[in-house]
Design a protein around this motif. Structure first.
Motif, mmCIF file in Angstrom:
data_model
loop_
_atom_site.group_PDB
_atom_site.id
_atom_site.type_symbol
_atom_site.label_atom_id
_atom_site.label_comp_id
_atom_site.label_asym_id
_atom_site.label_seq_id
_atom_site.Cartn_x
_atom_site.Cartn_y
_atom_site.Cartn_z
ATOM 1 N N GLY A 1 0.773 -1.226 0.000
ATOM 2 C CA GLY A 1 0.000 0.000 0.000
ATOM 3 C C GLY A 1 0.807 1.280 0.000
ATOM 4 N N THR A 2 2.142 1.193 -0.006
ATOM 5 C CA THR A 2 2.973 2.397 0.025
ATOM 6 C C THR A 2 3.215 2.971 -1.368
ATOM 7 O OG1 THR A 2 4.924 0.958 0.092
ATOM 8 C CG2 THR A 2 4.147 1.853 2.186
ATOM 9 N N GLY A 3 2.778 2.261 -2.400
ATOM 10 C CA GLY A 3 2.921 2.776 -3.760
ATOM 11 C C GLY A 3 4.259 2.493 -4.401
ATOM 12 N N LYS A 4 5.055 1.607 -3.806
ATOM 13 C CA LYS A 4 6.403 1.377 -4.329
ATOM 14 C C LYS A 4 6.401 0.830 -5.754
ATOM 15 C CE LYS A 4 6.701 -3.043 -1.831
ATOM 16 N NZ LYS A 4 5.325 -2.955 -1.266
ATOM 17 N N THR A 5 5.478 -0.070 -6.065
ATOM 18 C CA THR A 5 5.396 -0.613 -7.421
ATOM 19 C C THR A 5 4.666 0.354 -8.340
ATOM 20 O OG1 THR A 5 5.407 -2.886 -6.589
ATOM 21 C CG2 THR A 5 4.571 -2.544 -8.817
ATOM 22 N N TYR A 6 3.574 0.924 -7.876
ATOM 23 C CA TYR A 6 2.782 1.833 -8.699
ATOM 24 C C TYR A 6 3.626 3.014 -9.177
ATOM 25 C CZ TYR A 6 -1.242 4.635 -10.167
ATOM 26 O OH TYR A 6 -2.141 5.374 -10.892
ATOM 27 N N MET A 7 4.418 3.604 -8.273
ATOM 28 C CA MET A 7 5.256 4.741 -8.648
ATOM 29 C C MET A 7 6.361 4.331 -9.601
ATOM 30 S SD MET A 7 5.593 7.212 -5.361
ATOM 31 C CE MET A 7 6.303 5.941 -4.326
ATOM 32 N N ALA A 8 6.898 3.130 -9.414
ATOM 33 C CA ALA A 8 7.929 2.651 -10.328
ATOM 34 C C ALA A 8 7.364 2.484 -11.732
ATOM 35 C CB ALA A 8 8.502 1.329 -9.816
ATOM 36 N N VAL A 9 6.146 1.926 -11.830
ATOM 37 C CA VAL A 9 5.509 1.783 -13.143
ATOM 38 C C VAL A 9 5.219 3.159 -13.736
ATOM 39 C CG1 VAL A 9 3.489 0.909 -14.376
ATOM 40 C CG2 VAL A 9 4.543 -0.487 -12.591
ATOM 41 N N ALA A 10 4.785 4.107 -12.899
ATOM 42 C CA ALA A 10 4.526 5.469 -13.379
ATOM 43 C C ALA A 10 5.791 6.091 -13.952
ATOM 44 C CB ALA A 10 3.978 6.329 -12.242
ATOM 45 N N MET A 11 6.901 5.925 -13.257
ATOM 46 C CA MET A 11 8.167 6.470 -13.750
ATOM 47 C C MET A 11 8.574 5.789 -15.055
ATOM 48 S SD MET A 11 10.685 8.544 -13.402
ATOM 49 C CE MET A 11 10.730 9.153 -11.724
ATOM 50 N N ALA A 12 8.348 4.479 -15.141
ATOM 51 C CA ALA A 12 8.692 3.738 -16.349
ATOM 52 C C ALA A 12 7.844 4.218 -17.533
ATOM 53 C CB ALA A 12 8.491 2.241 -16.118
ATOM 54 N N VAL A 13 6.531 4.397 -17.320
ATOM 55 C CA VAL A 13 5.642 4.868 -18.389
ATOM 56 C C VAL A 13 6.028 6.283 -18.798
ATOM 57 C CG1 VAL A 13 3.253 5.463 -18.947
ATOM 58 C CG2 VAL A 13 3.753 3.339 -17.728
ATOM 59 N N ASP A 14 6.382 7.119 -17.835
ATOM 60 C CA ASP A 14 6.840 8.476 -18.116
ATOM 61 C C ASP A 14 8.066 8.442 -19.036
ATOM 62 O OD1 ASP A 14 6.905 11.543 -16.757
ATOM 63 O OD2 ASP A 14 8.852 10.777 -17.395
ATOM 64 N N HIS A 15 9.019 7.568 -18.733
ATOM 65 C CA HIS A 15 10.228 7.447 -19.556
ATOM 66 C C HIS A 15 9.892 6.964 -20.967
ATOM 67 C CE1 HIS A 15 12.667 8.295 -16.099
ATOM 68 N NE2 HIS A 15 13.790 7.990 -16.727
ATOM 69 N N LEU A 16 8.966 6.024 -21.064
ATOM 70 C CA LEU A 16 8.584 5.505 -22.383
ATOM 71 C C LEU A 16 7.858 6.580 -23.192
ATOM 72 C CD1 LEU A 16 8.578 2.965 -24.200
ATOM 73 C CD2 LEU A 16 6.357 2.397 -23.216
ATOM 74 N N LYS A 17 6.961 7.293 -22.551
ATOM 75 C CA LYS A 17 6.206 8.352 -23.229
ATOM 76 C C LYS A 17 7.142 9.452 -23.733
ATOM 77 C CE LYS A 17 2.141 11.321 -22.488
ATOM 78 N NZ LYS A 17 2.706 12.670 -22.615
ATOM 79 N N ALA A 18 8.164 9.793 -22.933
ATOM 80 C CA ALA A 18 9.120 10.837 -23.303
ATOM 81 C C ALA A 18 10.234 10.317 -24.217
ATOM 82 C CB ALA A 18 9.732 11.445 -22.045
ATOM 83 N N LYS A 19 10.153 9.022 -24.584
ATOM 84 C CA LYS A 19 11.139 8.371 -25.464
ATOM 85 C C LYS A 19 12.553 8.380 -24.868
ATOM 86 C CE LYS A 19 8.469 9.433 -29.637
ATOM 87 N NZ LYS A 19 7.785 8.122 -29.609
ATOM 88 N N LYS A 20 12.624 8.343 -23.540
ATOM 89 C CA LYS A 20 13.926 8.214 -22.882
ATOM 90 C C LYS A 20 14.409 6.768 -22.919
ATOM 91 C CE LYS A 20 12.995 12.024 -19.678
ATOM 92 N NZ LYS A 20 12.779 12.392 -18.247
ATOM 93 N N VAL A 21 13.480 5.839 -23.084
ATOM 94 C CA VAL A 21 13.801 4.422 -23.267
ATOM 95 C C VAL A 21 12.943 3.893 -24.410
ATOM 96 C CG1 VAL A 21 14.453 4.028 -20.855
ATOM 97 C CG2 VAL A 21 12.070 3.676 -21.561
ATOM 98 N N GLU A 22 13.334 2.754 -24.959
ATOM 99 C CA GLU A 22 12.600 2.173 -26.079
ATOM 100 C C GLU A 22 11.587 1.130 -25.627
ATOM 101 O OE1 GLU A 22 15.495 0.622 -28.768
ATOM 102 O OE2 GLU A 22 16.176 2.601 -29.428
ATOM 103 N N LYS A 23 11.758 0.599 -24.425
ATOM 104 C CA LYS A 23 10.830 -0.437 -23.986
ATOM 105 C C LYS A 23 10.764 -0.525 -22.469
ATOM 106 C CE LYS A 23 11.817 -4.730 -24.659
ATOM 107 N NZ LYS A 23 12.182 -6.006 -25.285
ATOM 108 N N LEU A 24 9.677 -1.101 -21.974
ATOM 109 C CA LEU A 24 9.520 -1.391 -20.554
ATOM 110 C C LEU A 24 9.583 -2.896 -20.373
ATOM 111 C CD1 LEU A 24 6.475 0.856 -19.513
ATOM 112 C CD2 LEU A 24 8.875 1.498 -19.841
#
Length: 322
Positions: free
Chosen positions: A144-167
């Motif tokens: 319930g602390t959001g540790k996974t949810y925030m990690a996925v959010a950061m990953a999606v942010d990176h993908l959307k901004a094209k900082k990475v090519e894949k998750l």
């Protein structure tokens, strides 16, 4: 703000739309504040009047002003669930925080396709900043602390901004041994139930058709941990969830997969290890070995960072008291 007497406070607001969101449907948020702080709250147009014990009345005023401010600074306040936000702020009161000083950084920390996601606690803010600064981050903490949810959010942010090519999203399946053979169905049907939390987070941040399309073309890969062996993960954002159930050998294998222009976030709860009692968790081993390594960040979220139902925080507090 004007005080009629030591037990009455009147608050005025300049945005009725935000005030309606603050109060909640049928004033449910005000009722929650009344019950928690033992005060009474009446609304008159763009004003709220709080009555009760002097100290509790002041605290209720701080809660309401903090809630209004957070809703007012949200670029899309109507997309924010004000009920959970009210719970978060009341929990800060329970833990003795000064509500006049925001414990979170108010800037958006992740922009996904469906919504912008904010840190909701001080711990989440610090965890987010750690993910920004380091190539490898360990996020530890209870459910319930959001540790996974925030990690996925950061990953999606990176993908959307094209900082990475894949998750690449992975976790140990069927405890740590990944014994999938006895389960019915093909490999996807065998592992999907164990990866469901990762799917849920993705669907919360991206349109379903986009998730399916990116999975089909390989931009998003969701797989059990065993599938990481023998690979070099370049230009990718990698998340390893439920890492408390990895062995030391598995953790070493995963960490050494990281390739050029990649980031990795490893999450887990060391209080819920499913390994045999005589086997050391790879997550515990790695955080002990790597705590002073440059480029590696380790953050421990606590019960104060729980963003699920308020009773979860109280349950965790009861267990932590041991």
């Amino acid at each position: 703000m004007a005080s009629d007497d030591t037990k009455s406070v009147r608050l005025s607001f300049d945005d009725n739309d935000i005030l309606l969101l603050l109060c909640g449907q049928h004033n449910v948020n005000l009722a929650k504040i009344e019950k928690t702080l033992d005060v009474s709250i009446d609304s008159f147009g763009n004003e709220l009047r709080i009555k009760g014990d002097a100290e509790q009345t002041k605290t209720a005023g701080d809660v309401i002003q903090r809630l209004f401010k957070q809703l007012a600074t949200d670029p899309d306040p109507k997309s924010t669930a004000s009920g959970p936000l009210t719970d978060d702020i009341l929990r800060l009161v329970e833990y003795g925080h000064d509500l006049t000083k925001s414990p979170v950084q108010e800037q958006v920390f992740a922009a996904t396709w469906r919504k912008k996601i904010f840190a909701r606690t001080k711990g989440q803010s610090e965890y987010f900043n750690l993910m920004r600064k380091n190539e490898v981050v360990f996020g530890l903490g209870p459910a319930g602390t959001g540790k996974t949810y925030m990690a996925v959010a950061m990953a999606v942010d990176h993908l959307k901004a094209k900082k990475v090519e894949k998750l690449i999203l992975s976790r140990p399946a069927v405890e740590a041994g990944e014994r999938l053979g006895f389960l019915p169905g093909d490999m996807k049907e065998k592992v999907d139930p164990y990866l469901r939390p990762l799917y849920d987070a993705l669907y919360d941040m991206m349109p379903a058709d986009k998730v399916e399309r990116m999975i089909a073309n390989g931009e998003i890969e969701i797989a059990p941990l065993a599938f990481m062996r023998g690979r070099t993960l370049s230009n990718a954002f990698v998340i390893i969830d439920e890492a408390q159930n990895t062995t030391s050998i598995q953790m070493k294998m995963v960490l050494t997969r990281l390739g050029q222009d990649s980031r990795m976030v490893i999450t887990g709860d060391l209080s819920q290890v499913d390994l045999p009692s005589n086997q050391l968790s790879g997550l515990a081993d790695a955080t002990a070995r790597l705590r002073d390594i440059e480029g590696v960040g380790i953050y421990r979220l606590t019960g104060e960072d729980v963003v699920r139902h308020p009773i979860v925080a109280r349950i965790l507090k009861a267990y932590d008291s041991d």
